[in-house]
Design a protein around this motif. Structure first.
Motif, short mmCIF file in Angstrom:
data_model
loop_
_atom_site.label_atom_id
_atom_site.label_comp_id
_atom_site.label_asym_id
_atom_site.label_seq_id
_atom_site.Cartn_x
_atom_site.Cartn_y
_atom_site.Cartn_z
N HIS A 68 -8.30 -4.99 -0.39
CA HIS A 68 -7.78 -5.03 0.84
C HIS A 68 -6.56 -4.08 1.03
O HIS A 68 -6.39 -3.11 1.76
CB HIS A 68 -6.69 -6.58 1.45
CG HIS A 68 -5.42 -6.28 2.76
ND1 HIS A 68 -5.60 -6.97 3.26
CD2 HIS A 68 -4.12 -5.94 2.85
CE1 HIS A 68 -4.48 -7.11 3.97
NE2 HIS A 68 -3.98 -6.51 3.73
N GLU A 69 -5.81 -3.50 -0.47
CA GLU A 69 -4.50 -2.40 -0.04
C GLU A 69 -5.90 -1.76 -0.06
O GLU A 69 -4.96 -0.09 -0.13
CB GLU A 69 -4.11 -3.14 -1.73
CG GLU A 69 -3.28 -4.05 -1.27
CD GLU A 69 -2.40 -4.06 -0.40
OE1 GLU A 69 -1.89 -2.84 0.06
OE2 GLU A 69 -1.96 -4.89 0.23
N GLU A 105 0.64 -1.37 -0.05
CA GLU A 105 -0.04 0.01 -0.12
C GLU A 105 0.60 1.29 0.01
O GLU A 105 1.83 0.82 0.57
CB GLU A 105 -1.28 -0.30 1.77
CG GLU A 105 0.11 0.53 2.79
CD GLU A 105 0.42 -1.37 2.99
OE1 GLU A 105 0.28 -1.78 2.02
OE2 GLU A 105 0.98 -1.29 3.74
N GLU A 141 -3.35 -4.27 9.70
CA GLU A 141 -2.72 -4.96 9.21
C GLU A 141 -4.41 -5.86 9.42
O GLU A 141 -5.03 -7.30 8.29
CB GLU A 141 -2.37 -6.18 9.23
CG GLU A 141 -0.61 -5.56 8.22
CD GLU A 141 -0.84 -5.00 6.89
OE1 GLU A 141 -2.10 -5.90 6.37
OE2 GLU A 141 -0.03 -4.59 6.39
N HIS A 143 -6.08 -0.10 2.79
CA HIS A 143 -5.67 0.70 3.44
C HIS A 143 -5.08 2.05 2.81
O HIS A 143 -4.33 2.47 4.04
CB HIS A 143 -3.43 -0.21 3.17
CG HIS A 143 -3.21 -1.16 3.87
ND1 HIS A 143 -3.28 -1.58 5.45
CD2 HIS A 143 -3.21 -2.75 3.28
CE1 HIS A 143 -3.09 -2.48 5.02
NE2 HIS A 143 -2.05 -3.36 3.99
N TYR A 198 -2.25 -10.71 10.24
CA TYR A 198 -3.01 -11.10 9.20
C TYR A 198 -4.40 -11.76 9.79
O TYR A 198 -5.60 -11.53 9.83
CB TYR A 198 -2.48 -11.21 8.25
CG TYR A 198 -1.71 -10.56 7.77
CD1 TYR A 198 -2.00 -9.44 6.06
CD2 TYR A 198 -0.02 -10.22 8.02
CE1 TYR A 198 -0.74 -8.89 5.47
CE2 TYR A 198 1.17 -9.62 7.29
CZ TYR A 198 0.29 -8.46 6.30
OH TYR A 198 1.46 -7.43 5.78
ZN LIG Z 1 -2.05 -5.20 3.92
#
Ligand SMILES: [Zn+2]
Length: 488
Positions: free
Chosen positions: A263-264, A233, A297, A267, A365
């Motif tokens: 997901h990114e 990210e 995360e 971020h 994670y």
């Molecule tokens: Zn990540």
């Protein structure tokens, strides 16, 4: 700082870097190369890729220098108003956070290979690229006339770019943000489905935070010929390296591609803006220890998947299959009985990105995702579905980043408690700072949403876990389940 990047064809994968530095009458100046990169919380020691370091004055005479640490150099520059640092950088690692050069592409993460003058990290940076005219440049910073300009080193270090004549580009506007796709490693692509899916998961993220905090966002997608999966990210972009490229059309590959992309994008808020105080600003010279990986995360991993379901990009089967593999990892790791999430986060700097000693630690994670799920359900329950974790993340964004500061554990706990109207003391004691207590919380929240975990034993004696809906959900469970997944 003024930088120049020159491709030399003499030796594969080496790039020449020059840095022109104006002095302020000092006798000595210290140059610092980052020892790690944001997104990977461990030391990377990029200096090992540097060859033929030298410092010269404007007439080409070499200056005296010495190393002060593994990634800092002291240059003797008495009497000079300007001098140049030159070195070659070995760019032969193609992942989402490294640098790679060959005859087709120049792919650089500036944090790997550019230095700043100690004490002058806030000065503007400017990089001139000596690359073929036919190359297009994909970068979150403007790159007019092969010149990339950043307001300071922090922004420059955070702005990877791909330059090649073989980039595929597609852009569209969504939620007041111009979104760019840049693909390398694939010849043609039908962008229609990808654009629609990206719009859907972007829109729901923009809704949670009330805005997309940058006018343009760039997805840089190098697709590699072999099996690969890695995303990093940045403030207005992300690099996602995946492979094999020829599987792009397969459903499993595409599902995973969407999951990492969603997901990114999350971020963009959670870690690039909502950032632990220990990393606000980043210190590139050493470890930036933080116990908050379960937020930056873990919460991101939770949202990366669940928002694909909530936005309708994924169906239940796709979501439950993804979350099942997280639970499978969880139940096969006895680290959950041995080490807390907070300590595992602190220790990413030690062994966070390798399996390491069996059962030593948990994952920010996986276990971070599980406790984010637990928090979301707990808030929905205690507020009779009026609030959820979304509201906590928005409040964290507004009360920390928007006020120009990083957050601490107590900010997150305070918001969880304020928004849910209940105590999260035992949640933190048991799930963040404690160990071995996941099951009792999971049992309770899964019961609420009418879900359960089904366990199978593999021939190797491992668990395979299936996260599934109960055969017969009660009316209350069905209502909770649908509300959780945004179906009500
Ligand atoms: Zn990540």
């Amino acid at each position: 700082m003024r930088y120049k990047l020159i491709i030399s064809n003499q030796e594969p994968h080496f790039v020449r870097i020059e840095t022109i530095i104006q002095t302020r009458g000092e006798h000595f100046l210290k140059l610092q190369l980052p020892s790690w990169r944001p997104g990977r919380y461990e030391l990377a020691n990029y200096a090992k890729n540097i060859r033929s370091f030298c410092a010269i004055n404007n007439s080409g005479t070499e200056l005296v220098w010495k190393k002060l640490s593994k990634d800092s150099w002291e240059i003797s520059c008495q009497g000079l108003s300007e001098f140049t640092i030159c070195y070659e950088y070995y760019a032969n690692q193609f992942d989402a956070g490294a640098s790679y050069i060959d005859s087709e592409i120049v792919y650089i993460n500036p944090v790997n290979c550019f230095m700043y003058v100690d004490g002058r990290i806030n000065e503007p940076c400017e990089l001139s690229l000596e690359i073929p005219d036919s190359y297009k440049i994909a970068c979150q910073l403007k790159s007019d006339n092969k010149l990339i300009k950043a307001i300071n080193f922090d922004q420059f270090a955070d702005s990877p770019f791909m330059a090649s004549s073989k980039l595929l580009h597609h852009s569209f506007e969504e939620s007041n943000c111009l979104i760019h796709f840049w693909f390398y490693g694939i010849e043609t692509l039908n962008f229609r489905q990808l654009e629609e899916d990206t719009r859907n998961y972007t829109r729901i993220q923009a809704k949670i935070f009330g805005e997309i905090p940058c006018p343009e966002f760039h997805f840089l997608y190098p697709l590699l010929p072999y099996k690969f999966r890695h995303g990093v990210e940045h403030s207005d972009s992300t690099v996602i390296a995946m492979g094999p490229a020829n599987e792009f059309g397969s459903p499993d590959f595409y599902d995973d591609f969407l999951a990492i992309s969603c997901h990114e994008l999350f971020h963009l808020w959670n870690v690039k803006r909502i950032r632990p105080a220990e990393m606000f600003p980043y210190d590139f010279t050493r470890e930036n220890y933080s116990e908050l990986g379960y937020i930056y995360e873990g919460v991101t991993t939770y949202y990366g998947d669940v928002l694909l379901k909530r936005s309708g990009v994924w169906n239940w089967e796709q979501y439950s299959s993804s979350i099942s593999s997280d639970f499978t990892k969880h139940y096969n790791n006895n680290g959950r009985f041995n080490y807390s999430l907070a300590n595992s986060s602190f220790d990413t700097w030690l062994d966070g990105y390798v399996p390491g000693v069996k059962g030593r630690k948990v994952s920010i994670y996986t276990e971070g995702m599980i406790i984010a799920l637990i928090a979301d359900i707990m808030i929905l329950k205690s507020t009779s579905f009026k609030k959820r974790l979304d509201d906590v993340m928005l409040a964290l964004y507004e009360s920390t980043f928007k006020l120009g500061r990083g957050y601490r554990h107590k900010d997150y706990q305070h918001l969880l408690e304020e928004i849910s109207g209940t105590s999260f003391k035992s949640y933190f004691n048991d799930l963040v700072f404690g160990k071995g207590k996941y099951d009792q919380y999971l049992k309770e929240v899964l019961e609420l949403i009418g879900c359960e975990l089904e366990f199978f034993k593999t021939n190797e004696g491992l668990f395979e876990v299936n996260f599934r809906k109960m055969q017969s959900q009660s009316v209350e469970q069905e209502h909770f389940f649908k509300t959780w997944l945004g179906e009500n």
